[in-house]
Design an enzyme around this catalytic site. Structure first.
Site, mmCIF file in Angstrom:
data_model
loop_
_atom_site.group_PDB
_atom_site.id
_atom_site.type_symbol
_atom_site.label_atom_id
_atom_site.label_comp_id
_atom_site.label_asym_id
_atom_site.label_seq_id
_atom_site.Cartn_x
_atom_site.Cartn_y
_atom_site.Cartn_z
ATOM 1 N N CYS A 132 0.814 -1.227 0.000
ATOM 2 C CA CYS A 132 0.000 0.000 0.000
ATOM 3 C C CYS A 132 0.846 1.275 0.000
ATOM 4 C CB CYS A 132 -0.963 0.002 1.182
ATOM 5 S SG CYS A 132 -0.261 -0.659 2.709
ATOM 6 N N HIS A 252 -2.492 6.243 4.564
ATOM 7 C CA HIS A 252 -1.066 6.387 4.843
ATOM 8 C C HIS A 252 -0.621 7.756 4.319
ATOM 9 C CE1 HIS A 252 -1.201 2.325 5.995
ATOM 10 N NE2 HIS A 252 -0.697 1.745 4.913
HETATM 11 N N1 LIG Z 1 -4.742 -3.559 5.161
HETATM 12 C C1 LIG Z 1 -4.089 -2.974 4.168
HETATM 13 O O1 LIG Z 1 -4.010 -1.723 4.064
HETATM 14 C C2 LIG Z 1 -3.430 -3.822 3.115
HETATM 15 C C3 LIG Z 1 -2.980 -3.192 1.955
HETATM 16 C C4 LIG Z 1 -2.368 -3.951 0.972
HETATM 17 C C5 LIG Z 1 -2.222 -5.303 1.161
HETATM 18 N N2 LIG Z 1 -2.656 -5.898 2.298
HETATM 19 C C6 LIG Z 1 -2.484 -7.344 2.444
HETATM 20 O O2 LIG Z 1 -3.740 -7.991 2.295
HETATM 21 C C7 LIG Z 1 -3.803 -9.137 3.139
HETATM 22 C C8 LIG Z 1 -5.027 -9.030 4.046
HETATM 23 O O3 LIG Z 1 -4.939 -7.862 4.820
HETATM 24 P P1 LIG Z 1 -6.142 -7.323 5.700
HETATM 25 O O4 LIG Z 1 -5.645 -6.034 6.217
HETATM 26 O O5 LIG Z 1 -7.419 -7.362 4.945
HETATM 27 O O6 LIG Z 1 -6.166 -8.410 6.893
HETATM 28 P P2 LIG Z 1 -7.361 -8.810 7.894
HETATM 29 O O7 LIG Z 1 -8.271 -7.675 8.145
HETATM 30 O O8 LIG Z 1 -6.680 -9.439 9.045
HETATM 31 O O9 LIG Z 1 -8.171 -9.925 7.083
HETATM 32 C C9 LIG Z 1 -7.641 -11.200 6.814
HETATM 33 C C10 LIG Z 1 -8.594 -11.987 5.930
HETATM 34 O O10 LIG Z 1 -7.960 -13.210 5.555
HETATM 35 C C11 LIG Z 1 -8.827 -14.300 5.866
HETATM 36 N N3 LIG Z 1 -8.031 -15.474 6.202
HETATM 37 C C12 LIG Z 1 -7.165 -15.624 7.214
HETATM 38 N N4 LIG Z 1 -6.651 -16.886 7.203
HETATM 39 C C13 LIG Z 1 -7.213 -17.519 6.156
HETATM 40 C C14 LIG Z 1 -7.092 -18.837 5.618
HETATM 41 N N5 LIG Z 1 -6.272 -19.748 6.146
HETATM 42 N N6 LIG Z 1 -7.832 -19.150 4.522
HETATM 43 C C15 LIG Z 1 -8.663 -18.235 3.962
HETATM 44 N N7 LIG Z 1 -8.820 -16.970 4.415
HETATM 45 C C16 LIG Z 1 -8.104 -16.633 5.512
HETATM 46 C C17 LIG Z 1 -9.635 -13.810 7.059
HETATM 47 O O11 LIG Z 1 -10.813 -14.608 7.166
HETATM 48 P P3 LIG Z 1 -11.531 -14.947 8.580
HETATM 49 O O12 LIG Z 1 -12.660 -13.956 8.718
HETATM 50 O O13 LIG Z 1 -12.022 -16.330 8.400
HETATM 51 O O14 LIG Z 1 -10.497 -14.809 9.649
HETATM 52 C C18 LIG Z 1 -9.913 -12.375 6.617
HETATM 53 O O15 LIG Z 1 -10.935 -12.356 5.657
HETATM 54 C C19 LIG Z 1 -2.469 -9.183 3.891
HETATM 55 O O16 LIG Z 1 -1.603 -10.049 3.210
HETATM 56 C C20 LIG Z 1 -1.976 -7.771 3.806
HETATM 57 O O17 LIG Z 1 -0.580 -7.677 3.885
HETATM 58 C C21 LIG Z 1 -3.279 -5.180 3.271
#
Ligand SMILES: NC(=O)c1ccc[n+]([C@@H]2O[C@H](COP(=O)([O-])OP(=O)(O)OC[C@H]3O[C@@H](n4cnc5c(N)ncnc54)[C@H](OP(=O)(O)O)[C@@H]3O)[C@@H](O)[C@H]2O)c1
Length: 348
Positions: A132, A252
């Site tokens: 991001c 950010h």
């Molecule tokens: N947040 C940001 O600004 C951002 C920006 C760019 C990239 N990212 C990347 O995007 C990814 C997710 O980030 P997030 O911020 O959205 O995290 P988050 O809010 O913690 O959400 C994680 C998601 O992944 C799912 N998940 C976890 N373990 C899993 C599994 N074994 N199989 C299938 N689904 C699973 C969770 O489902 P449950 O509801 O079942 O737990 C939830 O839907 C990360 O890799 C992060 O680095 C994030």
């Protein structure tokens, strides 16, 4: 979009901070979704989410989930992508991955459409969405680099807690309440979930995002450095980064110092370049105290730039303040832009 053809879409990590914004963005853009699969871990499987007024039941993501899927949008963490993205590709889907799993892999385009859209066409099934904090910086810098050349970039970031997911945002909420009630602060998630040591984020600043590398930089900082060079096709560009987590929820902000190659460039020229750049909104007027902030950028798809100044010592040096919603342009919107480009250019 006006296409009549509809595409079967899977959102992996649909309940997450990024996944929820992914659904909102697909709705807002009227993306031609045919069938939709909302995938999560077993924890959320069976719960319901709504898309375009219709209720969907969450399913646990498995290799079989991707049968008949055209486009799979992944944001469920790197280990899930490593395991399931190749399975999705085997089933014929094109994967747009938000994690760091494949960003630096050969043969995987790392794309910010305003910068390197044409890289998408070289995909072999997986296209990576950059980090991001990288996305907003490269989109602001590329028009400058193209017009004036660029030798050096030094960035310091001021990053929102939602960048670490929903649990980190919840931790900030709880700690803020505890702090204001005079209670002890408990830290379990930040700076890195599962790492050895945790620090409170409420009323604090953490100079660590992601884990430390052997060279003393954090992985977040190395992502900004390496991804910038890959996206810009500029392996020799000097890039240094310091990434800091701060106690606000969304967007950010970045203080970016750049050295251009052309001599005699004025602040007005720099402003004009950015004003005309795709995806960039210039908000820069010291006389009226006009500049972007994390709050003003939240829930918007654009990247906002302000505080453009010439360095006082280096005539080729400029300072910029770049702000964008990390969950939209930093994740969901950039992914949906890639998906729209795949369709519009018939690169699917
Ligand atoms: N947040 C940001 O600004 C951002 C920006 C760019 C990239 N990212 C990347 O995007 C990814 C997710 O980030 P997030 O911020 O959205 O995290 P988050 O809010 O913690 O959400 C994680 C998601 O992944 C799912 N998940 C976890 N373990 C899993 C599994 N074994 N199989 C299938 N689904 C699973 C969770 O489902 P449950 O509801 O079942 O737990 C939830 O839907 C990360 O890799 C992060 O680095 C994030």
């Amino acid at each position: 979009m006006s296409e009549t053809k509809r595409y079967h879409v899977a959102v992996v990590g649909a309940t997450g901070a990024v996944g929820q914004k992914m659904l909102e963005t697909l709705e807002d853009r009227n993306f031609p979704v045919g069938e939709l699969k909302l995938l999560s871990s077993s924890r959320s499987a069976g719960s319901k989410m709504t898309f375009n007024g219709k209720e969907y039941t969450l399913e646990e993501a498995t290799p079989e989930s991707f049968e008949n899927v055209d486009i799979a949008l992944f944001s469920a963490g790197g280990s899930v992508s490593k395991q399931l993205a190749p399975e999705a590709v085997k089933h014929g889907a094109v994967v747009i991955d938000n994690t760091s799993a494949f960003r630096m892999s050969e043969g995987v385009p790392l794309v910010v459409p305003e910068v390197n859209e044409s890289d998408i066409k070289q995909h072999q099934g997986i296209i990576a969405n950059p980090n991001c904090s990288t996305i907003q910086m490269v989109a602001a810098l590329e028009p400058v680099r193209q017009a004036l050349g660029m030798s050096r970039v030094i960035v310091s970031t001021y990053q929102a807690v939602s960048g670490a997911g929903n649990e980190a945002a919840e931790e900030l909420r709880e700690q803020s309440q505890s702090f204001l009630n005079g209670k002890e602060l408990e830290a379990n998630i930040l700076p890195v979930k599962g790492d050895k040591k945790h620090y409170p984020i409420a009323f604090n600043a953490l100079p660590q995002i992601d884990v430390f590398q052997d060279n003393g930089y954090t992985f977040e900082e190395m992502k900004m450095i390496n991804e910038t060079k890959k996206i810009m096709h500029a392996p020799d560009l000097s890039v240094a980064a310091t990434c800091v987590r701060l106690p606000f929820f969304t967007s950010h902000a970045e203080s970016v110092y750049v050295e251009v190659e052309k001599e005699g460039v004025t602040v007005e020229q720099m402003k004009q370049l950015l004003e005309e750049a795709p995806g960039i909104v210039l908000e820069d007027d010291p006389a009226t105290q006009t500049y972007p902030t994390p709050l003003s950028a939240a829930e918007k798809r654009d990247i906002f730039v302000g505080r453009i100044r010439k360095d006082l010592d280096d005539p080729k040096g400029f300072h910029l303040w770049v702000v964008s919603d990390n969950l939209l342009k930093g994740a969901a919107w950039n992914s949906v832009q890639i998906a729209e480009s795949l369709i519009a250019n018939e690169w699917l």
